[in-house]
Design an enzyme around this catalytic site. Structure first.
Site, short mmCIF file in Angstrom:
data_model
loop_
_atom_site.label_atom_id
_atom_site.label_comp_id
_atom_site.label_asym_id
_atom_site.label_seq_id
_atom_site.Cartn_x
_atom_site.Cartn_y
_atom_site.Cartn_z
N GLY A 1 59.49 33.11 20.13
CA GLY A 1 60.47 32.66 19.06
C GLY A 1 60.48 31.07 18.73
O GLY A 1 60.90 30.44 17.50
N MET B 1 46.59 33.13 14.84
CA MET B 1 47.77 32.30 15.57
C MET B 1 48.73 31.79 14.22
O MET B 1 48.17 30.91 13.72
CB MET B 1 47.65 31.83 16.50
CG MET B 1 47.08 32.65 18.10
SD MET B 1 48.48 33.46 18.41
CE MET B 1 49.74 32.59 18.72
N HIS C 1 51.84 44.82 22.63
CA HIS C 1 51.14 43.41 22.84
C HIS C 1 51.69 43.29 23.55
O HIS C 1 52.70 43.01 23.86
CB HIS C 1 51.63 42.88 22.09
CG HIS C 1 50.50 41.63 20.74
ND1 HIS C 1 49.18 41.63 20.65
CD2 HIS C 1 50.81 39.99 21.93
CE1 HIS C 1 48.83 40.18 20.61
NE2 HIS C 1 50.08 39.53 20.78
N MET D 1 49.13 34.27 29.98
CA MET D 1 49.06 32.96 29.75
C MET D 1 48.51 32.30 31.29
O MET D 1 49.56 33.14 32.10
CB MET D 1 50.08 32.56 29.16
CG MET D 1 50.80 32.70 28.01
SD MET D 1 52.16 32.51 27.34
CE MET D 1 52.42 33.47 25.74
N GLY E 1 52.29 30.02 23.25
CA GLY E 1 52.13 29.43 24.45
C GLY E 1 53.67 30.06 25.20
O GLY E 1 54.14 30.24 25.77
N PHE E 2 54.59 30.33 23.95
CA PHE E 2 55.78 29.95 24.08
C PHE E 2 56.33 31.50 22.47
O PHE E 2 56.12 31.29 21.41
CB PHE E 2 56.49 29.12 23.30
CG PHE E 2 56.66 28.01 24.29
CD1 PHE E 2 57.06 28.28 26.03
CD2 PHE E 2 55.39 27.41 25.06
CE1 PHE E 2 56.91 27.69 26.93
CE2 PHE E 2 55.55 26.28 26.11
CZ PHE E 2 56.69 26.49 26.73
N GLY F 1 58.17 39.61 17.85
CA GLY F 1 58.55 39.44 19.41
C GLY F 1 59.74 38.88 20.03
O GLY F 1 60.18 40.50 19.80
N SER F 2 60.55 38.56 19.58
CA SER F 2 61.66 37.88 19.27
C SER F 2 62.29 39.28 18.38
O SER F 2 63.37 40.22 18.74
CB SER F 2 62.22 36.68 19.12
OG SER F 2 61.74 35.97 18.08
#
Length: 218
Positions: A144, A136, A32, A36, A141-142, A196-197
Protein backbone atom coordinates in the site's frame (compact mmCIF):
# COMPACT_ATOMS: atom_id res chain seq x y z
CA UNK A 1 4.33 -7.96 -23.73
CA UNK A 2 4.43 -6.40 -20.28
CA UNK A 3 3.30 -8.90 -17.66
CA UNK A 4 1.19 -8.38 -14.55
CA UNK A 5 2.01 -10.19 -11.31
CA UNK A 6 -0.58 -9.74 -8.54
CA UNK A 7 1.02 -9.75 -5.10
CA UNK A 8 -0.88 -11.93 -2.64
CA UNK A 9 0.39 -9.79 0.24
CA UNK A 10 -2.70 -7.68 -0.46
CA UNK A 11 -5.10 -10.60 -0.98
CA UNK A 12 -7.72 -11.83 1.48
CA UNK A 13 -5.85 -14.46 3.48
CA UNK A 14 -9.13 -16.00 4.66
CA UNK A 15 -9.65 -17.28 1.12
CA UNK A 16 -6.20 -17.21 -0.41
CA UNK A 17 -6.66 -20.12 -2.78
CA UNK A 18 -9.83 -18.58 -4.17
CA UNK A 19 -8.15 -15.21 -4.57
CA UNK A 20 -5.34 -16.78 -6.58
CA UNK A 21 -7.76 -18.68 -8.81
CA UNK A 22 -9.67 -15.46 -9.45
CA UNK A 23 -6.42 -13.70 -10.36
CA UNK A 24 -5.65 -16.44 -12.87
CA UNK A 25 -9.15 -16.31 -14.34
CA UNK A 26 -8.79 -12.52 -14.65
CA UNK A 27 -5.73 -12.96 -16.86
CA UNK A 28 -2.76 -12.49 -14.51
CA UNK A 29 0.57 -13.74 -15.88
CA UNK A 30 2.10 -14.95 -12.62
CA UNK A 31 1.60 -14.80 -8.86
CA UNK A 32 4.00 -12.69 -6.79
CA UNK A 33 4.65 -13.99 -3.28
CA UNK A 34 6.41 -11.81 -0.71
CA UNK A 35 8.21 -13.73 2.01
CA UNK A 36 9.24 -11.57 4.98
CA UNK A 37 11.12 -12.58 8.11
CA UNK A 38 10.73 -9.60 10.46
CA UNK A 39 14.50 -9.02 10.36
CA UNK A 40 15.48 -7.87 6.89
CA UNK A 41 12.16 -6.02 6.72
CA UNK A 42 9.94 -4.90 9.63
CA UNK A 43 7.15 -7.36 8.93
CA UNK A 44 6.43 -11.09 8.82
CA UNK A 45 4.36 -12.64 6.04
CA UNK A 46 4.25 -16.27 4.93
CA UNK A 47 6.57 -19.25 4.69
CA UNK A 48 7.15 -22.28 2.53
CA UNK A 49 4.22 -24.32 3.88
CA UNK A 50 1.73 -21.68 2.76
CA UNK A 51 3.39 -21.64 -0.65
CA UNK A 52 3.11 -25.42 -0.80
CA UNK A 53 -0.58 -25.20 0.05
CA UNK A 54 -1.52 -22.56 -2.50
CA UNK A 55 0.53 -24.24 -5.23
CA UNK A 56 -2.52 -26.47 -5.77
CA UNK A 57 -4.71 -23.46 -6.55
CA UNK A 58 -3.13 -22.49 -9.88
CA UNK A 59 -0.82 -23.44 -12.67
CA UNK A 60 0.55 -19.89 -12.98
CA UNK A 61 4.26 -19.39 -12.27
CA UNK A 62 5.10 -18.58 -8.65
CA UNK A 63 7.36 -15.55 -8.37
CA UNK A 64 8.87 -15.86 -4.88
CA UNK A 65 10.38 -12.66 -3.48
CA UNK A 66 12.54 -13.51 -0.46
CA UNK A 67 12.81 -10.43 1.76
CA UNK A 68 14.78 -12.39 4.34
CA UNK A 69 18.24 -12.57 5.83
CA UNK A 70 20.47 -15.51 4.90
CA UNK A 71 18.19 -16.75 2.09
CA UNK A 72 20.45 -19.72 1.31
CA UNK A 73 19.03 -21.55 4.34
CA UNK A 74 15.57 -21.65 2.80
CA UNK A 75 16.14 -21.97 -0.95
CA UNK A 76 15.54 -25.73 -1.03
CA UNK A 77 12.33 -25.32 0.97
CA UNK A 78 10.85 -22.88 -1.53
CA UNK A 79 12.07 -24.92 -4.49
CA UNK A 80 10.25 -27.94 -3.06
CA UNK A 81 7.17 -25.86 -2.24
CA UNK A 82 6.64 -24.99 -5.90
CA UNK A 83 8.61 -21.83 -6.75
CA UNK A 84 9.34 -21.04 -10.39
CA UNK A 85 11.32 -17.83 -9.84
CA UNK A 86 13.22 -17.08 -6.64
CA UNK A 87 14.43 -13.55 -6.06
CA UNK A 88 16.79 -12.58 -3.25
CA UNK A 89 17.92 -9.15 -2.12
CA UNK A 90 21.42 -7.97 -2.93
CA UNK A 91 21.41 -6.31 0.49
CA UNK A 92 20.49 -9.50 2.37
CA UNK A 93 23.19 -11.96 1.35
CA UNK A 94 26.96 -11.96 1.81
CA UNK A 95 27.69 -14.26 -1.13
CA UNK A 96 25.23 -13.27 -3.83
CA UNK A 97 26.90 -15.17 -6.67
CA UNK A 98 26.75 -18.42 -4.71
CA UNK A 99 23.09 -17.83 -3.83
CA UNK A 100 22.19 -17.22 -7.47
CA UNK A 101 24.03 -20.37 -8.52
CA UNK A 102 22.19 -22.42 -5.88
CA UNK A 103 18.85 -21.26 -7.25
CA UNK A 104 19.82 -22.14 -10.81
CA UNK A 105 21.31 -25.48 -9.81
CA UNK A 106 17.85 -26.34 -8.48
CA UNK A 107 16.34 -25.66 -11.89
CA UNK A 108 14.66 -22.36 -11.03
CA UNK A 109 15.01 -18.88 -12.46
CA UNK A 110 17.13 -16.60 -10.30
CA UNK A 111 16.34 -12.98 -9.54
CA UNK A 112 18.11 -10.24 -7.60
CA UNK A 113 16.29 -7.33 -6.01
CA UNK A 114 17.58 -3.89 -5.05
CA UNK A 115 16.06 -1.47 -2.55
CA UNK A 116 15.25 2.15 -3.51
CA UNK A 117 18.52 3.50 -2.07
CA UNK A 118 20.69 0.83 -3.74
CA UNK A 119 22.22 2.04 -7.02
CA UNK A 120 21.98 0.08 -10.26
CA UNK A 121 25.78 -0.12 -10.57
CA UNK A 122 25.84 -2.43 -7.52
CA UNK A 123 24.53 -5.16 -9.85
CA UNK A 124 27.57 -4.86 -12.11
CA UNK A 125 29.16 -8.20 -11.23
CA UNK A 126 25.99 -10.31 -11.11
CA UNK A 127 23.93 -9.16 -14.11
CA UNK A 128 25.30 -11.79 -16.47
CA UNK A 129 24.23 -14.55 -14.06
CA UNK A 130 20.60 -13.67 -13.35
CA UNK A 131 17.30 -14.12 -15.15
CA UNK A 132 15.52 -11.22 -13.49
CA UNK A 133 16.19 -7.97 -11.64
CA UNK A 134 13.53 -6.67 -9.29
CA UNK A 135 13.58 -2.92 -8.76
CA UNK A 136 11.86 -1.98 -5.51
CA UNK A 137 9.94 1.23 -6.03
CA UNK A 138 8.98 1.46 -2.35
CA UNK A 139 10.92 0.54 0.75
CA UNK A 140 10.16 -3.17 1.28
CA UNK A 141 8.12 -4.52 4.14
CA UNK A 142 4.57 -3.24 3.74
CA UNK A 143 1.95 -3.08 1.02
CA UNK A 144 0.00 0.00 0.00
CA UNK A 145 2.93 2.43 -0.24
CA UNK A 146 3.31 5.17 -2.87
CA UNK A 147 5.60 4.74 -5.85
CA UNK A 148 8.97 6.48 -5.47
CA UNK A 149 9.34 8.66 -8.61
CA UNK A 150 13.14 8.32 -8.77
CA UNK A 151 12.61 4.63 -9.56
CA UNK A 152 11.84 5.57 -13.17
CA UNK A 153 15.43 6.67 -13.78
CA UNK A 154 16.73 3.45 -12.21
CA UNK A 155 14.56 1.36 -14.50
CA UNK A 156 15.71 3.32 -17.55
CA UNK A 157 19.37 2.95 -16.57
CA UNK A 158 19.00 -0.77 -15.98
CA UNK A 159 17.18 -1.28 -19.29
CA UNK A 160 19.92 0.57 -21.15
CA UNK A 161 22.63 -1.61 -19.58
CA UNK A 162 20.70 -4.80 -20.36
CA UNK A 163 20.30 -3.79 -24.00
CA UNK A 164 23.88 -2.63 -24.42
CA UNK A 165 25.17 -5.95 -23.11
CA UNK A 166 22.66 -8.05 -25.01
CA UNK A 167 21.49 -9.74 -21.81
CA UNK A 168 18.33 -11.85 -21.54
CA UNK A 169 17.03 -10.37 -18.29
CA UNK A 170 13.52 -9.46 -17.22
CA UNK A 171 13.07 -6.23 -15.27
CA UNK A 172 10.40 -6.41 -12.59
CA UNK A 173 9.07 -3.46 -10.60
CA UNK A 174 7.39 -3.78 -7.21
CA UNK A 175 5.82 -1.04 -5.11
CA UNK A 176 3.06 1.49 -5.67
CA UNK A 177 2.23 0.21 -9.16
CA UNK A 178 -1.25 1.26 -10.25
CA UNK A 179 -3.15 1.55 -13.51
CA UNK A 180 -2.45 5.28 -13.75
CA UNK A 181 1.35 4.88 -13.57
CA UNK A 182 1.75 1.46 -15.18
CA UNK A 183 2.35 2.85 -18.68
CA UNK A 184 5.10 5.19 -17.48
CA UNK A 185 6.82 2.34 -15.64
CA UNK A 186 6.53 0.02 -18.64
CA UNK A 187 7.81 2.70 -21.01
CA UNK A 188 10.86 3.10 -18.76
CA UNK A 189 11.73 -0.54 -19.46
CA UNK A 190 9.83 -2.78 -17.04
CA UNK A 191 8.78 -6.23 -18.24
CA UNK A 192 6.84 -7.35 -15.15
CA UNK A 193 4.72 -5.09 -12.94
CA UNK A 194 3.81 -6.30 -9.48
CA UNK A 195 0.41 -5.03 -8.33
CA UNK A 196 -0.78 -5.54 -4.77
CA UNK A 197 -3.48 -3.33 -3.32
CA UNK A 198 -4.29 -1.86 -6.74
CA UNK A 199 -5.25 -5.37 -7.85
CA UNK A 200 -6.70 -7.16 -4.84
CA UNK A 201 -8.53 -4.13 -3.41
CA UNK A 202 -10.37 -3.60 -6.69
CA UNK A 203 -13.97 -4.70 -7.17
CA UNK A 204 -13.28 -6.62 -10.35
CA UNK A 205 -9.88 -8.22 -11.01
CA UNK A 206 -10.61 -8.81 -14.68
CA UNK A 207 -11.27 -5.09 -15.15
CA UNK A 208 -7.87 -4.26 -13.66
CA UNK A 209 -6.19 -6.64 -16.10
CA UNK A 210 -8.24 -5.31 -19.01
CA UNK A 211 -7.30 -1.70 -18.25
CA UNK A 212 -3.69 -2.75 -17.72
CA UNK A 213 -3.60 -4.35 -21.18
CA UNK A 214 -5.25 -1.32 -22.79
CA UNK A 215 -2.90 1.12 -21.08
CA UNK A 216 0.12 -0.88 -22.18
CA UNK A 217 -1.11 -1.71 -25.67
CA UNK A 218 -1.08 -5.43 -24.94
Amino acid sequence: MVMIAPSILSADFNRLGEEIRKAEEAGADMIHIDVMDGHFVPNISIGQEVVRGIRKATGLPFDIHLMIEDPDRYLADFVNAGADIITVHLEATSHLHRTVQLIKENGKKAGVSINPATPVWSLESILSEVDLVLVMSVNPGFGGQSFIPQSIDKIKTLKRIVRERGLDILIEVDGGVKIDNARKIADAGADILVMGSAFFNSEEYSEVVRRFRVENGA
